[in-house]
Design an enzyme around this catalytic site. Structure first.
Site, PDB file in Angstrom:
ATOM      1  N   ASP A 186       0.868  -1.176   0.000  1.00 34.78           N
ATOM      2  CA  ASP A 186       0.000   0.000   0.000  1.00 34.78           C
ATOM      3  C   ASP A 186       0.905   1.227   0.000  1.00 34.78           C
ATOM      4  O   ASP A 186       1.523   1.560   1.009  1.00 34.78           O
ATOM      5  CB  ASP A 186      -0.899  -0.014   1.235  1.00 34.78           C
ATOM      6  CG  ASP A 186      -1.819   1.198   1.324  1.00 34.78           C
ATOM      7  OD1 ASP A 186      -1.826   2.013   0.378  1.00 34.78           O
ATOM      8  OD2 ASP A 186      -2.524   1.334   2.339  1.00 34.78           O
ATOM      9  N   GLU A 217      -7.799   0.882  -4.461  1.00 35.99           N
ATOM     10  CA  GLU A 217      -7.423   1.219  -3.087  1.00 35.99           C
ATOM     11  C   GLU A 217      -8.569   1.018  -2.097  1.00 35.99           C
ATOM     12  O   GLU A 217      -8.388   0.425  -1.024  1.00 35.99           O
ATOM     13  CB  GLU A 217      -6.944   2.673  -3.018  1.00 35.99           C
ATOM     14  CG  GLU A 217      -6.564   3.122  -1.619  1.00 35.99           C
ATOM     15  CD  GLU A 217      -6.139   4.573  -1.565  1.00 35.99           C
ATOM     16  OE1 GLU A 217      -5.760   5.028  -0.465  1.00 35.99           O
ATOM     17  OE2 GLU A 217      -6.186   5.253  -2.620  1.00 35.99           O
ATOM     18  N   GLY A 242      -3.583  13.009   9.266  1.00 40.70           N
ATOM     19  CA  GLY A 242      -2.208  13.112   9.742  1.00 40.70           C
ATOM     20  C   GLY A 242      -1.453  14.271   9.122  1.00 40.70           C
ATOM     21  O   GLY A 242      -0.590  14.876   9.765  1.00 40.70           O
TER      22      GLY A 242
END
Length: 280
Positions: free
Chosen positions: A9, A74, A128
């Site tokens: 990923d 994804e 984040g």
């Protein structure tokens, strides 16, 4: 000789790799900025592996890889990986077949899983990346591990306006401890100084409360009580987990945090079972 398989990923910040070693799963993270090093590590560790790749930077990795790769959607990979982890941890009986998946990476993506189908229902620029960016603007600190340490020491609530602040002379219609306005207590900001720890703590709370509100509202609309929170942003960040867990439960829903949840996309790419997107 059996071929070796990897799930990769490639996110905006980190590349997550999963593979099997005997009866065990192995997990590895590397910065996506070091994409050539990721390719070199795979070449040095594996002999002609089958690579299933996903993530926002999958196209970049495909260009840089010296090995053939198979690209996996994804969102499909993430939801498939979450289901597998829930089953492995014995939690699927608690979440049921209908649950939300909130993936907090650089930004946030929210999905609804219903049996073997899924739908992406929204997202946010909060994540984040927001934590890194605002922390740097407010304090000048750009090291993620140091930001986590500072945020755990702060009292960011003082920078916010709460519901009880607004309803100061009467009983509020909802819990007085809830945040009415993040970074809204300007009068207090003028009266006293705040530390770096306070600023970062307030940023963490803003991110946590915003993500939770979106997730809970989606869960309410889609009639499920379970929200599974995943993503590298939660790694070693118990404060953010506590904020999100408490706020989710306050709103009448159940919050789940999965061990190795940040590897859900890589696991789903590895498994590559092929969920079908739902039309609700």
């Amino acid at each position: 000789m059996n071929r070796e398989y990897l799930g990769v990923d490639v996110g905006g910040t980190l590349s997550k790799i999963v593979y099997t070693a005997g009866d065990y799963w192995e997990y590895k993270k590397m910065p996506t900025t070091q994409i050539k090093e990721v390719d070199h590590w795979i070449n040095s560790r594996f002999n002609n592996p089958v690579i299933h790749i996903t993530g926002g930077k999958a196209g970049l990795f495909t260009q840089k890889s010296t090995l053939p790769v198979k690209k996996i959607n994804e969102f499909e990979a993430t939801c498939e990986g979450v289901r597998w982890l829930l089953e492995e941890k014995g939690l699927l009986s608690l979440t049921g077949s209908r649950f939300m998946v909130t993936n907090v990476g650089t930004g946030t993506s929210i999905h609804f899983v219903n049996g073997d189908s899924y739908e992406r229902i929204g997202g946010s620029g909060m994540g984040g990346g927001t934590l890194l960016g605002l922390s740097y603007l407010l304090t000048g600190e750009d090291d993620y591990d140091e930001i986590l340490k500072l945020g755990q020491k702060g009292k960011g609530e003082k920078l916010n306006v709460t519901v009880s602040d607004i309803y100061s002379h009467e009983v509020p219609p909802i819990s007085g401890d809830l945040t009415a306005s993040n970074f809204g207590n300007v009068s207090r900001m003028k009266e006293q100084s705040f530390s770096q720890e306070d600023y970062i703590s307030a940023v963490v709370r803003m991110i946590g409360e915003t993500i939770t509100t979106m997730s809970v509202q989606a869960a309410e609309r889609l009639k499920t009580d379970s929200v599974v929170y995943i993503g590298s942003t939660f790694s070693h960040h118990d404060t953010l987990k506590d904020i999100i867990k408490g706020y989710t439960e306050l709103r009448g829903k159940k919050a789940f945090f999965l061990e190795h949840g940040e590897y859900s996309g890589a696991i789903g790419a590895f498994l590559n079972k092929g969920l079908k997107k739902a039309i609700l």
